[in-house]
Design a protein around this motif. Structure first.
Motif, PDB file in Angstrom:
ATOM      1  N   LEU A 296      -2.614   0.756  -4.215  1.00  0.00           N
ATOM      2  CA  LEU A 296      -2.398  -0.575  -3.627  1.00  0.00           C
ATOM      3  C   LEU A 296      -2.072  -1.572  -4.732  1.00  0.00           C
ATOM      4  N   ILE A 297      -1.093  -2.408  -4.467  1.00  0.00           N
ATOM      5  CA  ILE A 297      -0.767  -3.533  -5.355  1.00  0.00           C
ATOM      6  C   ILE A 297      -0.795  -4.808  -4.528  1.00  0.00           C
ATOM      7  N   ALA A 298      -1.545  -5.795  -4.977  1.00  0.00           N
ATOM      8  CA  ALA A 298      -1.589  -7.096  -4.298  1.00  0.00           C
ATOM      9  C   ALA A 298      -0.669  -8.085  -5.010  1.00  0.00           C
ATOM     10  N   ASN A 299      -0.336  -9.164  -4.299  1.00  0.00           N
ATOM     11  CA  ASN A 299       0.564 -10.206  -4.781  1.00  0.00           C
ATOM     12  C   ASN A 299       1.993  -9.668  -4.898  1.00  0.00           C
ATOM     13  N   PHE A 300       2.521  -9.249  -3.773  1.00  0.00           N
ATOM     14  CA  PHE A 300       3.878  -8.703  -3.689  1.00  0.00           C
ATOM     15  C   PHE A 300       4.893  -9.708  -4.220  1.00  0.00           C
ATOM     16  N   ASN A 301       5.760  -9.241  -5.123  1.00  0.00           N
ATOM     17  CA  ASN A 301       6.786 -10.077  -5.767  1.00  0.00           C
ATOM     18  C   ASN A 301       6.210 -11.268  -6.529  1.00  0.00           C
ATOM     19  N   VAL A 302       4.913 -11.194  -6.833  1.00  0.00           N
ATOM     20  CA  VAL A 302       4.227 -12.264  -7.566  1.00  0.00           C
ATOM     21  C   VAL A 302       4.537 -13.619  -6.916  1.00  0.00           C
ATOM     22  N   SER A 303       4.447 -13.657  -5.611  1.00  0.00           N
ATOM     23  CA  SER A 303       4.701 -14.911  -4.901  1.00  0.00           C
ATOM     24  C   SER A 303       3.517 -15.866  -4.999  1.00  0.00           C
TER      25      SER A 303
ATOM     26  N   LYS B  17       0.864  -1.189   0.000  1.00  0.00           N
ATOM     27  CA  LYS B  17       0.000   0.000   0.000  1.00  0.00           C
ATOM     28  C   LYS B  17       0.895   1.230   0.000  1.00  0.00           C
ATOM     29  N   HIS B  18       0.892   1.937  -1.122  1.00  0.00           N
ATOM     30  CA  HIS B  18       1.661   3.178  -1.259  1.00  0.00           C
ATOM     31  C   HIS B  18       3.126   2.971  -0.881  1.00  0.00           C
ATOM     32  N   GLY B  19       3.657   1.746  -1.257  1.00  0.00           N
ATOM     33  CA  GLY B  19       5.077   1.486  -1.060  1.00  0.00           C
ATOM     34  C   GLY B  19       5.420   0.700   0.182  1.00  0.00           C
ATOM     35  N   SER B  20       4.482   0.521   1.106  1.00  0.00           N
ATOM     36  CA  SER B  20       4.787  -0.232   2.332  1.00  0.00           C
ATOM     37  C   SER B  20       4.101  -1.591   2.282  1.00  0.00           C
ATOM     38  N   SER B  21       4.832  -2.645   2.673  1.00  0.00           N
ATOM     39  CA  SER B  21       4.318  -4.010   2.597  1.00  0.00           C
ATOM     40  C   SER B  21       3.317  -4.286   3.709  1.00  0.00           C
ATOM     41  N   GLN B  22       2.282  -5.059   3.389  1.00  0.00           N
ATOM     42  CA  GLN B  22       1.248  -5.422   4.356  1.00  0.00           C
ATOM     43  C   GLN B  22       1.436  -6.881   4.787  1.00  0.00           C
ATOM     44  N   GLU B  23       0.798  -7.264   5.855  1.00  0.00           N
ATOM     45  CA  GLU B  23       0.872  -8.649   6.321  1.00  0.00           C
ATOM     46  C   GLU B  23       0.039  -9.556   5.426  1.00  0.00           C
ATOM     47  N   LEU B  24       0.288 -10.859   5.559  1.00  0.00           N
ATOM     48  CA  LEU B  24      -0.385 -11.845   4.728  1.00  0.00           C
ATOM     49  C   LEU B  24      -1.868 -11.924   5.077  1.00  0.00           C
ATOM     50  N   TYR B  25      -2.707 -11.927   4.038  1.00  0.00           N
ATOM     51  CA  TYR B  25      -4.162 -12.074   4.200  1.00  0.00           C
ATOM     52  C   TYR B  25      -4.596 -13.298   3.401  1.00  0.00           C
TER      53      TYR B  25
ATOM     54  N   ARG C 278      -8.066  -3.463   5.403  1.00  0.00           N
ATOM     55  CA  ARG C 278      -6.675  -3.198   5.026  1.00  0.00           C
ATOM     56  C   ARG C 278      -6.525  -2.996   3.523  1.00  0.00           C
ATOM     57  N   MET C 279      -7.522  -3.402   2.746  1.00  0.00           N
ATOM     58  CA  MET C 279      -7.466  -3.234   1.295  1.00  0.00           C
ATOM     59  C   MET C 279      -8.019  -1.876   0.856  1.00  0.00           C
ATOM     60  N   LYS C 280      -8.487  -1.080   1.795  1.00  0.00           N
ATOM     61  CA  LYS C 280      -9.024   0.238   1.453  1.00  0.00           C
ATOM     62  C   LYS C 280      -7.891   1.238   1.264  1.00  0.00           C
ATOM     63  N   THR C 281      -8.085   2.161   0.323  1.00  0.00           N
ATOM     64  CA  THR C 281      -7.155   3.271   0.131  1.00  0.00           C
ATOM     65  C   THR C 281      -7.945   4.549  -0.111  1.00  0.00           C
TER      66      THR C 281
END
Length: 958
Positions: free
Chosen positions: A610-617, A582-590, A601-604
């Motif tokens: 917001l970008i989901a799937n950090f590092n396309v893991s 979210k705006h450059g800061s990583s969020q915890e796993l959902y 937590r998905m609200k902006t």
């Protein structure tokens, strides 16, 4: 079970006696050879008509065991003694023979009066004999025959075998040593102008039965004593270390007899033997002898040095990663001129294509070097995962190949830590397999055991789903468990099941134990989470509304009008691990555990993004509400570096595919590329070019093509001039591997879109080489694109020069670059001639025929020629490649991927119907996928052509 395999003294004594008797029978077999040696030629029919005892034919009903493709559960092999003598003649394009005998000690676990053992294309030269180890009389074999369809040697007995008793079955046989690239086969090369012939093997998945009668299923593990008879000027290799090499004379012929140490308990598909005149280099790492074998010329030129350099470190990495020592005393790796796959993980004797093992620093590119590192890592990973512990049946092939395809990046990263290679799994595997798994004709990772029976069905599993989706979901599993927990469970699994067989759920159980011991909390068990990714095909698209925090998931299909060809046991619902930025800061796993959910937590709020799937893991795509998309496009245009490189590539790939599936408008996807004039990183650029390739396929035969070219040229020109400056006018090589790859992209796309300075540059480089063919000053990294661009811009003169260079080079990586570039010609008669060359193995090696046709089909001029060619030659192509070739499905997909009209759809359907009697073998599923893809292409063009045209016009005018 402990390490190694215990043999009782009684069984060991009998083995020695049987082995001695087997050597004696070679004398009889040599008569067959001496008869055939006097002939000028040996045709396949000659082998069949060798004098063989007449055995009783079968007239049994179809429900008898020999009509079933799986072995009955009555007999279990314990060990084999195998003696083979390949009769090699150093002449081109021959079909030779091999003779041999095999004694197998098997245990009867259930009473039976029937012995079924796999045998394919072998001719018996004597009646099989059966002996009981207890010394009591064994049942008599009263009728024997070959059951060709199910590939059995069938032996009916006059009484039943006793449960718990062990028996010895001795068979003597002659087989064909041809150029089929499966079983025991010939490979040819030239050295100092002379033909040299290698006898080598490829057993996976079902070709050990072409070499000797055996229980040819992965769960039928045994130990093997291998002996090879061969000419004095040759060396012999097998899985185990050589323990004896002596001179013998058989029927007046002086030979070497090389005997190898008994193997570990292993599956038949992992056996390997090679007889050659190769040389090698070696070193010892710890207690492991590492050897690289290849043509003498390649070894003396140092082309095996890089492979030798990295093998030890990769082995050490996997010993640490698995927390299990390498189970063998040696690791031989051999480069073969003719090899159907890229490489094969035979335990202790890994076989490779030359391009996958040999590196010439003066000729090979960084891409060649990366491929060698990852393939060696892939094969060495199998030494534990696949070889030490083996899946019970081929329906779980995905776990074996998917695991190696994942950890190959880890092993290569350990050997080459400056490459940052682990990120490339996103491009090479995840994005690649998304394209296939988004089709309604895809298939789950794990099939039902009863659905995978025939050899061609097994071969069909060696596809992108098994390798790349398997790698992708295992990477996701490792990520949400964390790597320490993942490797703890993995080590427990390997140590518990070593030298045995498993099903994929056994791994879930050991991972679950590791989760419990760590105290980690998961929403469900590992098995419950992962079965949704393994037992249903496809993957979800997760849609996030950043205004409300609502999340939804649905099965992602490229063609929204299509329907999955299978009913999902989970209703196409997945347990999805979501980690967002979210705006450059990583969020915890959902965890998204249902079709819909809501999380604040998905609200902006503006200007947050917001970008989901950090590092396309995770193995899923992500869509957003329109406002979040607009914020992401804005940040890309203003300060794209704020978004991690992998996620910049993800945004582009997701957007283009969401547009194709009608989740978002096509113009939104195109908008993600506008910032690229300022992008210098490889992954976003390569992702863009991969997706624009679809646009080129759809538009390169109509008026939209010119607009597309102008737009891409506008975006790529800054990248071209950036690398011109960064490399001091193309005289230096970028330091980073990814920068080297992106330099290639800059030149390739600048030249192909008509940047005049680029076209002049590559023409000049190529002309310099033509003027002095002994000196090629073109940077190895740039050769593929320079060769292709120069041949495309030239005519017969350029093509004939490149063809001559292809025939003359003795470096496989250079030959591969030239072979691909020769398909870039824009002259139809030249391409037609090149297609005809694929039918002649003296011009295009059999291993390269299908990929050459695909290269030609990638060319807009060559595509209709390739399509006509395979239709006209289908019977031959199918007979050569249809049954077991791993590349055969790629041929069908490659030649038809440009299809986008009703006329082409009708042609494809007619092709399917006309060849129903011939069949499609391992390409059967590819035919269905090509038809589905063509229908989707037709609809996409109808819906998007006008919109894309308008957008490109405006974008090129700005």
């Amino acid at each position: 079970m402990g390490k190694g395999f215990y043999i009782s003294k009684t069984v060991a004594a009998v083995a020695i006696v049987v082995g001695a008797a087997a050597v004696a029978t070679i004398i009889a077999l040599s008569v067959v050879y001496s008869q055939e040696k006097d002939k000028n030629t040996v045709k396949p029919a000659d082998v069949v008509t060798t004098a063989v005892p007449t055995f009783a034919p079968t007239t049994a009903p179809s429900n008898d065991p020999w009509h079933r493709y799986r072995l009955p559960d009555t007999l279990v092999p314990e060990f084999y003694d195998v003696i083979l003598w390949p009769h090699i003649r150093q002449e081109s394009n021959r079909i030779d023979t091999f003779t041999g005998n095999s004694s197998v000690v098997f245990r009867c676990v259930r009473e039976t009066d029937l012995i079924l053992i796999h045998s394919n294309k072998l001719n018996l030269t004597a009646e099989p004999t059966l002996t009981a180890l207890s010394g009591t009389p064994a049942p008599i074999i009263h009728s024997t025959w070959m059951q060709d369809t199910t590939q059995y040697l069938v032996m009916q007995l006059n009484s039943k075998l006793t449960a718990g008793e062990s028996y010895v079955l001795l068979t003597e046989f002659v087989g064909e040593l041809g150029n089929g690239l499966g079983g025991f086969y010939r490979s040819e090369y030239k050295e100092n102008g002379k033909i040299k012939v290698i006898a080598t093997t490829q057993m996976q998945p079902t070709d050990a039965r072409k070499v000797f009668p055996c229980f040819d299923e992965p769960a039928m593990k045994a130990t093997f004593n291998i002996t090879l008879l061969h000419d004095h000027n040759t060396i012999a290799l097998s899985n185990g270390k050589e323990i004896e090499s002596v001179n013998v004379t058989i029927n007046g012929i002086s030979l070497k007899k090389t005997r190898f140490e008994q193997t570990k308990r292993m599956s038949t598909y992992l056996l390997a033997f090679v007889v050659s005149e190769f040389d090698h280099i070696a070193q010892t790492d710890g207690n492991v002898l590492i050897r690289i074998y290849a043509r003498r010329e390649a070894i003396s030129a140092g082309h095996g040095n890089y492979s030798l350099q990295i093998t030890g470190p990769i082995l050490n990495f996997f010993e640490s990663y698995y927390n299990t020592r390498y189970p063998l005393y040696k690791s031989d790796q051999i480069a073969l001129p003719d090899f159907n796959a890229g490489a094969m993980e035979n335990w202790g004797l890994i076989t490779y294509r030359e391009t996958a093992l040999l590196f010439d620093p003066e000729v090979s590119s960084s891409g060649n070097k990366e491929r060698i590192a990852t393939i060696i890592s892939h094969e060495l990973a199998h030494m534990w995962f696949g070889n030490l512990v083996t899946l019970k049946w081929w329906n779980d092939l995905w776990l074996n190949e998917g695991f190696a395809s994942y950890v190959e990046y880890l092993g290569a990263d350990h050997a080459e830590p400056l490459w940052n290679i682990k990120d490339l799994i996103v491009l090479n595997d995840i994005h690649r397999v998304f394209a296939v798994d988004a089709l309604a004709s895809s298939h789950p990772l794990s099939s039902k055991e009863e659905d995978i029976m025939k050899p061609e069905q097994i071969s069909e599993l060696f596809d992108t789903i098994s390798y790349s989706k398997g790698a992708s979901v295992l990477r996701m599993l490792s990520d949400f468990l964390t790597e320490p927990i993942f490797v703890q469970g993995l080590s427990s699994y390997l140590n518990h099941f070593q030298f045995n067989n498993t099903v994929y759920r056994d791994l879930w159980d050991h991972l679950q134990d590791a989760v419990i011991s760590s105290g980690t909390k998961l929403p469900m068990t590992v098995g419950d989470i992962m079965d949704r990714w393994v037992l249903q095909m496809g993957f979800p698209v997760v849609t996030i509304n950043t205004t409300t925090g609502d999340l939804t998931q649905e099965h992602f299909l490229l063609d929204p009008q299509s329907k999955p060809n299978q009913i999902s046991p989970f209703g196409y619902e997945w347990i999805v691990p979501i980690q967002s930025i979210k705006h450059g800061s990583s969020q915890e796993l959902y965890w998204l555990q249902s079709k819909t959910a809501q999380d604040n937590r998905m609200k902006t709020t503006a200007p947050e993004w917001l970008i989901a799937n950090f590092n396309v893991s995770g193995y899923y795509r992500v869509n957003y509400d329109q406002k979040n998309w607009e914020r992401l496009l804005a940040i890309l245009m203003s300060s794209h570096e704020v978004i991690p490189v992998i996620n910049r590539a993800q945004l582009i790939d997701d957007a283009f595919n969401l547009a194709r599936a009608q989740h978002i408008c096509t113009t939104l996807a195109l908008q993600t590329t506008k910032y690229l004039s300022a992008e210098r990183e490889y992954m976003p650029w390569q992702t863009t070019l991969n997706n624009l390739d679809y646009y080129y396929l759809m538009f390169d035969r109509n008026e939209v093509y010119d607009l597309l070219q102008k737009y891409v040229r506008k975006q790529v020109e800054p990248l071209f001039y950036y690398f011109k400056s960064a490399t001091a006018n193309w005289t230096e090589i970028p330091s980073g591997l990814m920068d080297q790859y992106n330099e290639v992209n800059a030149i390739r796309m600048a030249c192909s879109t008509g940047v005049e300075e680029c076209v002049s540059l590559i023409k000049g480089w190529f002309q310099q080489w033509m003027d002095n063919e002994a000196i090629n000053l073109i940077n190895p990294n740039l050769r593929s694109t320079v060769y292709c661009s120069a041949i495309a811009a030239g005519g017969a003169k350029e093509w004939d020069f490149a063809w001559r260079m292809f025939l003359n080079t003795n470096v496989a990586t250079e030959a591969e670059k030239l072979r691909a570039a020769l398909a870039c010609s824009t002259v139809p008669w030249i391409l037609n001639r090149y297609l005809e060359y694929t039918l002649n193995p003296e011009l295009i090696r059999k291993q390269d025929a299908t990929s050459t046709i695909i290269y030609i089909a990638n060319n807009v001029v060559g595509q209709p020629l390739a399509w006509e060619f395979i239709r006209a030659n289908w019977a031959y192509i199918f007979s050569e490649y249809g049954g077991g070739s791993f590349s055969f499905s790629n041929l069908i997909n490659g030649v038809t991927k440009r299809f986008s009209s009703l006329f082409e759809l009708k042609q494809l359907e007619q092709f399917r119907d006309d060849n129903a009697d011939v069949g499609f073998g391992s390409g059967t599923l590819a035919i269905q996928q090509s038809i589905e893809r063509t229908r989707a292409n037709i609809r996409w063009l109808e819906q998007n052509k006008a919109e894309v045209t308008e957008w490109l016009k405006k974008a090129t005018e700005q």
